[in-house]
Design an enzyme around this catalytic site. Structure first.
Site, PDB file in Angstrom:
ATOM      1  N   ASP A  71       0.810  -1.214   0.000  1.00 20.83           N
ATOM      2  CA  ASP A  71       0.000   0.000   0.000  1.00 20.83           C
ATOM      3  C   ASP A  71       0.849   1.271   0.000  1.00 20.83           C
ATOM      4  OD1 ASP A  71      -2.417  -1.387   0.041  1.00 20.83           O
ATOM      5  OD2 ASP A  71      -2.388  -1.569   2.226  1.00 20.83           O
ATOM      6  N   CYS A  72       2.159   1.115   0.028  1.00 21.86           N
ATOM      7  CA  CYS A  72       3.080   2.261   0.102  1.00 21.86           C
ATOM      8  C   CYS A  72       3.709   2.506  -1.261  1.00 21.86           C
ATOM      9  CB  CYS A  72       4.160   1.974   1.148  1.00 21.86           C
ATOM     10  SG  CYS A  72       5.526   3.157   1.141  1.00 21.86           S
ATOM     11  N   GLY A  73       3.550   3.719  -1.802  1.00 17.42           N
ATOM     12  CA  GLY A  73       4.111   4.035  -3.111  1.00 17.42           C
ATOM     13  C   GLY A  73       5.626   3.936  -3.140  1.00 17.42           C
ATOM     14  N   ARG A  99       6.436   0.288  -3.350  1.00 14.00           N
ATOM     15  CA  ARG A  99       6.136  -0.237  -4.690  1.00 14.00           C
ATOM     16  C   ARG A  99       7.183   0.220  -5.695  1.00 14.00           C
ATOM     17  NH1 ARG A  99       0.891   1.508  -3.265  1.00 14.00           N
ATOM     18  NH2 ARG A  99       1.033   3.253  -4.731  1.00 14.00           N
TER      19      ARG A  99
END
Length: 275
Positions: free
Chosen positions: A10-12, A15
């Site tokens: 959920d963390c850019g 990712r």
């Protein structure tokens, strides 16, 4: 190469880091630490190998950090580790383990510290901008001097002690700009920041300053300062706040940038460095 990434999908930033590794042919073992957190001993070992204090490895934004009272400076490492194990969302991310060591890859560009020199990729971050790679340079580097002169920025003190400078390129190898800082104990004066004309208006300045702050943080700084005659709106957008000169540390005011090289009406701004 064997890599492990402690990943939050959920963390850019997490990712982006995972995507970059895969783009250069590295398929890491992915540990979704919110589902399968490390043991207390494993977490303590990772933090130690990153060269961070336990408090520096805690994520504050979007976590119960404040609600749990973890901002109490009297809390020691044991209490902080206990909280991170009880609430894995407090573990900052992504942590990447590679052959050269362990790094908290914030910003995601930090993962290049774990890759062989010269690795390139045309991959863009999710936000559509290139990853950046920095390299330390001397204060009299011709590219740095020329870029500063073209931008009308001070060059007179580049070789004085205590200055650290970097050249930046995209992950595909294209030169982007320069930046540096003066180490002042817990403070760092960011300076000599210039993006080359071909890359202006492409939202790279924000990433460059973030990477520069991380380097200053790793050198011991916990608060970043800037002096600027024209870029105050840019710095305010990325979290810097105006500071009256009477409220600035004496070490910042004693720098040549503050005392003589920058105009007396240059704006002074600061922010806490936090990743």
């Amino acid at each position: 190469m064997t890599f492990v990434i402690y990943h939050n999908p959920d963390c850019g930033t997490s990712r982006n880091t995972l995507a970059l590794l895969r783009s250069v042919g590295v398929e890491p073992r992915v540990v979704e630490y919110l589902k399968t957190p490390p043991s207390r001993a494993e977490l303590a070992d990772l933090i130690d190998r990153m060269g961070l204090a336990v408090r520096d490895a805690i994520r504050q934004k979007g976590t119960p950090y404040a609600a749990l009272g973890l901002d109490d400076p009297a809390l020691g490492d044991d209490a902080l580790l206990d909280a991170m194990i009880a609430h894995p969302i407090l573990i900052n991310r992504p942590i990447v383990v590679g052959p050269p060591g362990v790094r908290l890859c914030r910003p995601s560009d930090i993962v290049f510290d774990l890759l062989p020199t010269g690795v390139t990729t045309a991959l863009l971050k999710e936000e559509g901008v290139p990853f950046l790679v920095d390299a330390g340079i001397a204060g009299d580097d011709p590219g740095l001097v020329g870029a500063l002169q073209s931008a009308g920025l001070p060059c007179d003190d580049l070789l004085a002690p205590g200055r650290t400078f970097f050249a930046y390129r995209t992950s595909a190898g294209d030169p982007v700009g320069f930046g540096g800082y003066e180490a002042l104990g817990d403070n760092a004066l960011l300076r000599s920041i210039v993006v080359l004309p071909a890359w202006r208006a492409q939202a790279l300045g924000r990433n460059l300053v973030s990477l520069l702050q991380r380097r200053a943080f790793d050198a011991g700084a916990r608060r970043a300062w800037v002096l600027t005659s024209s870029a105050a709106p840019f710095f305010e957008k990325i979290g810097f706040k105006p500071v009256a000169r009477d409220d600035a540390p004496a070490t910042v005011l004693a720098t040549r940038q503050a005392s003589s090289l920058c105009p007396a009406d240059a704006a002074l701004l600061a922010r806490t460095i936090r990743f």
